[in-house]
Design a protein around this motif. Structure first.
Motif, PDB file in Angstrom:
ATOM      1  N   PHE A  58       0.843  -1.195   0.000  1.00  0.00           N
ATOM      2  CA  PHE A  58       0.000   0.000   0.000  1.00  0.00           C
ATOM      3  C   PHE A  58       0.879   1.245   0.000  1.00  0.00           C
ATOM      4  O   PHE A  58       1.867   1.316   0.718  1.00  0.00           O
ATOM      5  N   SER A  59       0.490   2.218  -0.815  1.00  0.00           N
ATOM      6  CA  SER A  59       1.205   3.494  -0.814  1.00  0.00           C
ATOM      7  C   SER A  59       0.517   4.449   0.156  1.00  0.00           C
ATOM      8  O   SER A  59      -0.575   4.173   0.659  1.00  0.00           O
ATOM      9  N   GLN A  60       1.148   5.570   0.386  1.00  0.00           N
ATOM     10  CA  GLN A  60       0.618   6.566   1.303  1.00  0.00           C
ATOM     11  C   GLN A  60      -0.742   7.082   0.834  1.00  0.00           C
ATOM     12  O   GLN A  60      -1.624   7.352   1.642  1.00  0.00           O
ATOM     13  N   ASP A  61      -0.931   7.184  -0.479  1.00  0.00           N
ATOM     14  CA  ASP A  61      -2.194   7.682  -1.035  1.00  0.00           C
ATOM     15  C   ASP A  61      -3.334   6.675  -0.878  1.00  0.00           C
ATOM     16  O   ASP A  61      -4.505   7.058  -0.944  1.00  0.00           O
ATOM     17  N   GLU A  62      -3.015   5.413  -0.672  1.00  0.00           N
ATOM     18  CA  GLU A  62      -4.039   4.369  -0.577  1.00  0.00           C
ATOM     19  C   GLU A  62      -4.465   4.083   0.860  1.00  0.00           C
ATOM     20  O   GLU A  62      -5.332   3.252   1.092  1.00  0.00           O
ATOM     21  N   LEU A  63      -3.866   4.779   1.823  1.00  0.00           N
ATOM     22  CA  LEU A  63      -4.188   4.592   3.237  1.00  0.00           C
ATOM     23  C   LEU A  63      -4.898   5.825   3.778  1.00  0.00           C
ATOM     24  O   LEU A  63      -4.583   6.950   3.397  1.00  0.00           O
ATOM     25  N   THR A  64      -5.853   5.598   4.685  1.00  0.00           N
ATOM     26  CA  THR A  64      -6.596   6.690   5.294  1.00  0.00           C
ATOM     27  C   THR A  64      -6.669   6.460   6.799  1.00  0.00           C
ATOM     28  O   THR A  64      -7.015   5.366   7.247  1.00  0.00           O
ATOM     29  N   LEU A  65      -6.331   7.494   7.579  1.00  0.00           N
ATOM     30  CA  LEU A  65      -6.463   7.462   9.031  1.00  0.00           C
ATOM     31  C   LEU A  65      -7.500   8.495   9.422  1.00  0.00           C
ATOM     32  O   LEU A  65      -7.414   9.646   9.003  1.00  0.00           O
ATOM     33  N   THR A  66      -8.475   8.090  10.243  1.00  0.00           N
ATOM     34  CA  THR A  66      -9.523   8.995  10.694  1.00  0.00           C
ATOM     35  C   THR A  66      -9.731   8.796  12.187  1.00  0.00           C
ATOM     36  O   THR A  66      -9.878   7.663  12.647  1.00  0.00           O
ATOM     37  N   GLN A  67      -9.740   9.913  12.939  1.00  0.00           N
ATOM     38  CA  GLN A  67     -10.052   9.838  14.360  1.00  0.00           C
ATOM     39  C   GLN A  67     -11.383  10.529  14.580  1.00  0.00           C
ATOM     40  O   GLN A  67     -11.556  11.699  14.265  1.00  0.00           O
ATOM     41  N   GLU A  68     -12.344   9.782  15.089  1.00  0.00           N
ATOM     42  CA  GLU A  68     -13.676  10.283  15.399  1.00  0.00           C
ATOM     43  C   GLU A  68     -13.909  10.066  16.883  1.00  0.00           C
ATOM     44  O   GLU A  68     -14.084   8.935  17.308  1.00  0.00           O
ATOM     45  N   GLN A  69     -13.881  11.123  17.643  1.00  0.00           N
ATOM     46  CA  GLN A  69     -14.008  11.073  19.090  1.00  0.00           C
ATOM     47  C   GLN A  69     -13.054  10.042  19.668  1.00  0.00           C
ATOM     48  O   GLN A  69     -11.866  10.261  19.684  1.00  0.00           O
ATOM     49  N   ASN A  70     -13.546   8.900  20.124  1.00  0.00           N
ATOM     50  CA  ASN A  70     -12.685   7.902  20.755  1.00  0.00           C
ATOM     51  C   ASN A  70     -12.466   6.688  19.869  1.00  0.00           C
ATOM     52  O   ASN A  70     -12.226   5.597  20.366  1.00  0.00           O
ATOM     53  N   MET A  71     -12.508   6.882  18.570  1.00  0.00           N
ATOM     54  CA  MET A  71     -12.327   5.781  17.633  1.00  0.00           C
ATOM     55  C   MET A  71     -11.300   6.185  16.578  1.00  0.00           C
ATOM     56  O   MET A  71     -11.403   7.245  15.974  1.00  0.00           O
ATOM     57  N   LEU A  72     -10.296   5.332  16.385  1.00  0.00           N
ATOM     58  CA  LEU A  72      -9.319   5.521  15.317  1.00  0.00           C
ATOM     59  C   LEU A  72      -9.613   4.474  14.260  1.00  0.00           C
ATOM     60  O   LEU A  72      -9.684   3.286  14.561  1.00  0.00           O
ATOM     61  N   VAL A  73      -9.809   4.925  13.023  1.00  0.00           N
ATOM     62  CA  VAL A  73     -10.123   4.025  11.920  1.00  0.00           C
ATOM     63  C   VAL A  73      -8.986   4.110  10.909  1.00  0.00           C
ATOM     64  O   VAL A  73      -8.660   5.185  10.416  1.00  0.00           O
ATOM     65  N   VAL A  74      -8.357   2.960  10.628  1.00  0.00           N
ATOM     66  CA  VAL A  74      -7.303   2.868   9.619  1.00  0.00           C
ATOM     67  C   VAL A  74      -7.865   2.025   8.485  1.00  0.00           C
ATOM     68  O   VAL A  74      -8.315   0.901   8.704  1.00  0.00           O
ATOM     69  N   SER A  75      -7.866   2.594   7.282  1.00  0.00           N
ATOM     70  CA  SER A  75      -8.398   1.849   6.149  1.00  0.00           C
ATOM     71  C   SER A  75      -7.448   1.953   4.970  1.00  0.00           C
ATOM     72  O   SER A  75      -6.682   2.912   4.855  1.00  0.00           O
ATOM     73  N   GLY A  76      -7.507   0.945   4.123  1.00  0.00           N
ATOM     74  CA  GLY A  76      -6.677   0.902   2.933  1.00  0.00           C
ATOM     75  C   GLY A  76      -7.476   0.422   1.748  1.00  0.00           C
ATOM     76  O   GLY A  76      -8.262  -0.519   1.872  1.00  0.00           O
TER      77      GLY A  76
END
Length: 162
Positions: A58-76
């Motif tokens: 996976f490249s940097q452009d294909e990864l997404t990090l999202t923090q929503e309140q008390n949840m960290l979501v890492v997706s690719g």
């Protein structure tokens, strides 16, 4: 064999811990079917944590990090075609390139302070930052605490409407 825990007795005798008890209840119901991509969680100090996730391919452009309140979501999500772009045909495909989404429940006041992708390893640095008003503080006790005698004072008088 999975054992179900009943947290209802704790709800009766605790006040203000419902969020923690709900998290324990939710964690006991989670069935981990998909364990990809593999990851490590390390505690680097009193309030510092690091998540290291193996995201080879996976490249940097294909990864997404999202923090929503008390949840960290890492997706690719892979972009482009599956054939590698050079018209090659795979005889064996061992490097996983499927889309993923990994969720991490964060404690109160834990923030993501940085992320880096190096040699196929995504590192996410986290820090717990307790607000100043929530930290323990020492309260001074006055030596003379005698209250003024004569009862209470009236601050406002009643107003009459003409």
């Amino acid at each position: 064999m999975r054992t179900a825990f009943d947290f209802s007795p704790l709800f009766r005798s605790s006040i203000g811990f419902d969020r923690m008890l709900n998290a324990l209840d939710a964690a006991s119901r989670i069935e981990t079917i998909d364990n990809w991509p593999p990851y490590d969680i390390a505690k680097n100090g009193e309030d510092d944590y690091r998540i290291t996730m193996a995201v080879a391919g996976f490249s940097q452009d294909e990864l997404t990090l999202t923090q929503e309140q008390n949840m960290l979501v890492v997706s690719g999500q892979k972009t482009g075609d599956d054939k590698g772009g050079d018209n090659s045909q795979y005889l064996h495909r061992g490097i996983a390139g499927r889309a993923f989404q990994r969720r991490f429940e964060l404690a109160d006041h834990v923030k993501v302070v940085g992320a880096a992708l190096v040699n196929g390893l995504l590192t996410i640095d986290l820090k717990r930052e307790i607000p100043e008003e929530m930290k323990p503080r020492k309260i001074e006790i006055a030596a003379d605490t005698t209250l003024p005698k004569g009862g209470t004072k009236q601050i406002e008088a009643e107003k009459k409407v003409a």
